[in-house]
Design a protein around this motif. Sequence first.
Motif, mmCIF file in Angstrom:
data_model
loop_
_atom_site.group_PDB
_atom_site.id
_atom_site.type_symbol
_atom_site.label_atom_id
_atom_site.label_comp_id
_atom_site.label_asym_id
_atom_site.label_seq_id
_atom_site.Cartn_x
_atom_site.Cartn_y
_atom_site.Cartn_z
ATOM 1 N N GLN A 74 0.855 -1.190 0.000
ATOM 2 C CA GLN A 74 0.000 0.000 0.000
ATOM 3 C C GLN A 74 0.894 1.244 0.000
ATOM 4 O OE1 GLN A 74 -2.162 -0.909 3.601
ATOM 5 N NE2 GLN A 74 -0.933 0.545 4.785
ATOM 6 N N PRO A 75 0.320 2.402 -0.343
ATOM 7 C CA PRO A 75 1.105 3.641 -0.370
ATOM 8 C C PRO A 75 1.635 4.012 1.015
ATOM 9 C CG PRO A 75 -1.001 3.898 -1.504
ATOM 10 C CD PRO A 75 -1.063 2.594 -0.797
ATOM 11 N N LEU A 76 2.545 4.969 1.042
ATOM 12 C CA LEU A 76 3.141 5.399 2.310
ATOM 13 C C LEU A 76 2.096 5.951 3.274
ATOM 14 C CD1 LEU A 76 6.373 7.289 1.147
ATOM 15 C CD2 LEU A 76 6.155 4.901 1.875
ATOM 16 N N ILE A 77 1.160 6.759 2.767
ATOM 17 C CA ILE A 77 0.213 7.452 3.643
ATOM 18 C C ILE A 77 -1.237 7.273 3.188
ATOM 19 C CG2 ILE A 77 -0.542 9.743 4.454
ATOM 20 C CD1 ILE A 77 2.416 10.598 4.341
ATOM 21 N N LYS A 78 -1.511 7.533 1.931
ATOM 22 C CA LYS A 78 -2.905 7.591 1.480
ATOM 23 C C LYS A 78 -3.507 6.204 1.297
ATOM 24 C CE LYS A 78 -3.734 9.024 -2.795
ATOM 25 N NZ LYS A 78 -4.317 7.946 -3.642
ATOM 26 N N GLU A 79 -4.811 6.171 1.124
ATOM 27 C CA GLU A 79 -5.506 4.912 0.867
ATOM 28 C C GLU A 79 -5.173 4.414 -0.543
ATOM 29 O OE1 GLU A 79 -7.439 2.990 2.997
ATOM 30 O OE2 GLU A 79 -6.489 4.382 4.401
ATOM 31 N N PRO A 80 -5.101 3.096 -0.726
ATOM 32 C CA PRO A 80 -4.754 2.567 -2.053
ATOM 33 C C PRO A 80 -5.831 2.858 -3.096
ATOM 34 C CG PRO A 80 -4.533 0.871 -0.344
ATOM 35 C CD PRO A 80 -5.243 2.025 0.278
ATOM 36 N N ILE A 81 -5.377 3.033 -4.340
ATOM 37 C CA ILE A 81 -6.268 3.030 -5.499
ATOM 38 C C ILE A 81 -5.733 1.959 -6.444
ATOM 39 C CG2 ILE A 81 -6.906 5.462 -5.308
ATOM 40 C CD1 ILE A 81 -4.885 6.113 -7.525
ATOM 41 N N ASP A 82 -6.536 1.526 -7.401
ATOM 42 C CA ASP A 82 -6.001 0.595 -8.396
ATOM 43 C C ASP A 82 -6.555 0.939 -9.769
ATOM 44 O OD1 ASP A 82 -8.469 -0.659 -8.913
ATOM 45 O OD2 ASP A 82 -8.084 -2.310 -7.539
ATOM 46 N N ALA A 83 -6.140 0.167 -10.772
ATOM 47 C CA ALA A 83 -6.553 0.420 -12.153
ATOM 48 C C ALA A 83 -7.105 -0.853 -12.782
ATOM 49 C CB ALA A 83 -5.365 0.950 -12.965
ATOM 50 N N SER A 84 -7.846 -1.624 -11.976
ATOM 51 C CA SER A 84 -8.429 -2.857 -12.508
ATOM 52 C C SER A 84 -9.450 -2.558 -13.598
ATOM 53 C CB SER A 84 -9.057 -3.682 -11.377
ATOM 54 O OG SER A 84 -9.975 -2.900 -10.643
ATOM 55 N N ASN A 85 -10.002 -1.342 -13.606
ATOM 56 C CA ASN A 85 -10.921 -0.949 -14.685
ATOM 57 C C ASN A 85 -10.211 -0.842 -16.025
ATOM 58 O OD1 ASN A 85 -9.543 1.359 -13.548
ATOM 59 N ND2 ASN A 85 -10.855 2.660 -14.781
ATOM 60 N N LEU A 111 17.616 2.254 -11.988
ATOM 61 C CA LEU A 111 16.309 1.813 -11.505
ATOM 62 C C LEU A 111 15.247 2.209 -12.522
ATOM 63 C CD1 LEU A 111 16.409 2.853 -7.716
ATOM 64 C CD2 LEU A 111 17.185 0.728 -8.778
ATOM 65 N N VAL A 112 14.348 1.268 -12.813
ATOM 66 C CA VAL A 112 13.304 1.519 -13.809
ATOM 67 C C VAL A 112 11.931 1.250 -13.176
ATOM 68 C CG1 VAL A 112 12.538 1.077 -16.176
ATOM 69 C CG2 VAL A 112 14.942 0.720 -15.570
ATOM 70 N N PRO A 113 11.400 2.209 -12.422
ATOM 71 C CA PRO A 113 10.071 2.035 -11.847
ATOM 72 C C PRO A 113 8.993 2.371 -12.873
ATOM 73 C CG PRO A 113 11.280 3.865 -10.788
ATOM 74 C CD PRO A 113 12.025 3.469 -12.013
ATOM 75 N N ILE A 114 8.095 1.411 -13.099
ATOM 76 C CA ILE A 114 7.000 1.651 -14.046
ATOM 77 C C ILE A 114 5.644 1.480 -13.349
ATOM 78 C CG2 ILE A 114 8.285 1.230 -16.169
ATOM 79 C CD1 ILE A 114 7.362 -1.655 -16.178
ATOM 80 N N GLY A 115 5.660 1.636 -12.029
ATOM 81 C CA GLY A 115 4.447 1.642 -11.210
ATOM 82 C C GLY A 115 4.568 2.773 -10.204
ATOM 83 N N ALA A 139 -1.110 7.555 -7.218
ATOM 84 C CA ALA A 139 -1.260 6.402 -6.322
ATOM 85 C C ALA A 139 -0.457 6.588 -5.036
ATOM 86 C CB ALA A 139 -0.816 5.127 -7.038
ATOM 87 N N ASP A 140 0.694 7.279 -5.129
ATOM 88 C CA ASP A 140 1.501 7.532 -3.933
ATOM 89 C C ASP A 140 2.320 8.804 -4.112
ATOM 90 O OD1 ASP A 140 2.899 7.468 -1.572
ATOM 91 O OD2 ASP A 140 3.440 5.357 -1.698
ATOM 92 N N PRO A 141 1.659 9.965 -4.002
ATOM 93 C CA PRO A 141 2.360 11.231 -4.238
ATOM 94 C C PRO A 141 3.465 11.511 -3.231
ATOM 95 C CG PRO A 141 0.091 11.612 -3.496
ATOM 96 C CD PRO A 141 0.216 10.155 -3.768
ATOM 97 N N GLU A 142 3.277 11.081 -1.972
ATOM 98 C CA GLU A 142 4.334 11.311 -0.972
ATOM 99 C C GLU A 142 5.611 10.562 -1.347
ATOM 100 O OE1 GLU A 142 0.616 12.614 0.799
ATOM 101 O OE2 GLU A 142 1.126 10.700 -0.142
ATOM 102 N N ALA A 143 5.453 9.338 -1.857
ATOM 103 C CA ALA A 143 6.621 8.575 -2.316
ATOM 104 C C ALA A 143 7.285 9.281 -3.492
ATOM 105 C CB ALA A 143 6.201 7.155 -2.716
ATOM 106 N N ALA A 144 6.476 9.773 -4.422
ATOM 107 C CA ALA A 144 7.030 10.474 -5.581
ATOM 108 C C ALA A 144 7.817 11.709 -5.146
ATOM 109 C CB ALA A 144 5.906 10.867 -6.534
ATOM 110 N N SER A 145 7.306 12.416 -4.142
ATOM 111 C CA SER A 145 8.000 13.609 -3.660
ATOM 112 C C SER A 145 9.370 13.250 -3.094
ATOM 113 C CB SER A 145 7.144 14.304 -2.600
ATOM 114 O OG SER A 145 7.769 15.481 -2.150
ATOM 115 N N ILE A 146 9.443 12.158 -2.347
ATOM 116 C CA ILE A 146 10.731 11.699 -1.803
ATOM 117 C C ILE A 146 11.706 11.390 -2.935
ATOM 118 C CG2 ILE A 146 11.851 9.763 -0.608
ATOM 119 C CD1 ILE A 146 9.337 9.689 1.225
#
Length: 308
Positions: free
Chosen positions: A71-82, A124-128, A172-179
């Motif tokens: 799950q994300p660092l702080i926020k509630e999870p979202i997904d893209a199963s749609n 590093l190649v993060p694609i999520g 999905a995890d903006p706090e992680a992206a900021s870090i």
Amino acid sequence: MNDNQTPIIIDTDPGIDDAVALAAALYSKELDIKLITTVAGNVSLEKVTYNTLRLLQFFKKEIPVAAGAAQPLIKEPIDASNVHGETGMDGYDFPEPNENLLLKEHAVNAMYKTILQSNKPITLVPIGPLTNIALLIRLYPEVKTNIKEIVLMGGSTTRGNSGVMAEFNIHADPEAASIVFNSDVPIVMVGLDVGWKALVYPEDSEKLKTLNETGHMIYHLFQKYRGGSMKTGLKMYDSCAIAYLLCPEMFTTQKAYVGIELNGSLSKGCTVTDLKGYLNMPSNATVCLDIDEKLFKGWFLDSLQKCN
């Protein structure tokens, strides 16, 4: 690994377009994939890890896999199963995976060991979502000296696809992206707006159908993919990160400061990309602004031609 290969770690959340990106990377002679790590994103951590192992079994590749953040660092999870279907890779009957490839240790610890033990700096190649990468940087800042760069699929210089102004992986995890964007590690942002132009058209999909086993598999995944449409073109977001690694000349780029909006009630997760220098901040990313669509199409088909 030979001296000409680039050692990389792929952090992923398969996902149909992740499956295509992995195919291109796994059969590239220029890349040496040391480790694949998984992160909750398109679907749950359990599902994306299972999908990664199924893909490796399909491709007959033995690369260690480590599961990471559920799950994300702080926020509630979202997904893209749609977009990707309930399993994340609906549409094809994959073989059962080789569970022996799954490491017992957490992805962040596996990345730490892999990076520090590498004779060459790792890309590093993060694609999520960037949760695993943020945890790595915070827990083990010493790894930064042996990371060559982070080439990520995420963000946008314009609009979003998850929020009004936010691309899914960042949203999905903006706090992680900021870090990650404030880590002082060289970053290449291959964003949503570039992916919008990296299209696979109906005639290309038909070629895949009879290209080889991989093409046949991807053709069937595409029937369930909702990133664009079979008629107007399917968007290959994650493949763009692999394309940048292998053929950076197909991209137009600019160095810029990218800030992650964390507080905006309407714009949380927006990658505020300062192309004009309004913020008077030093650049922290090489931002992809455009892609040569013809070159991408040729590279895409050629990459899949090399698969099984």
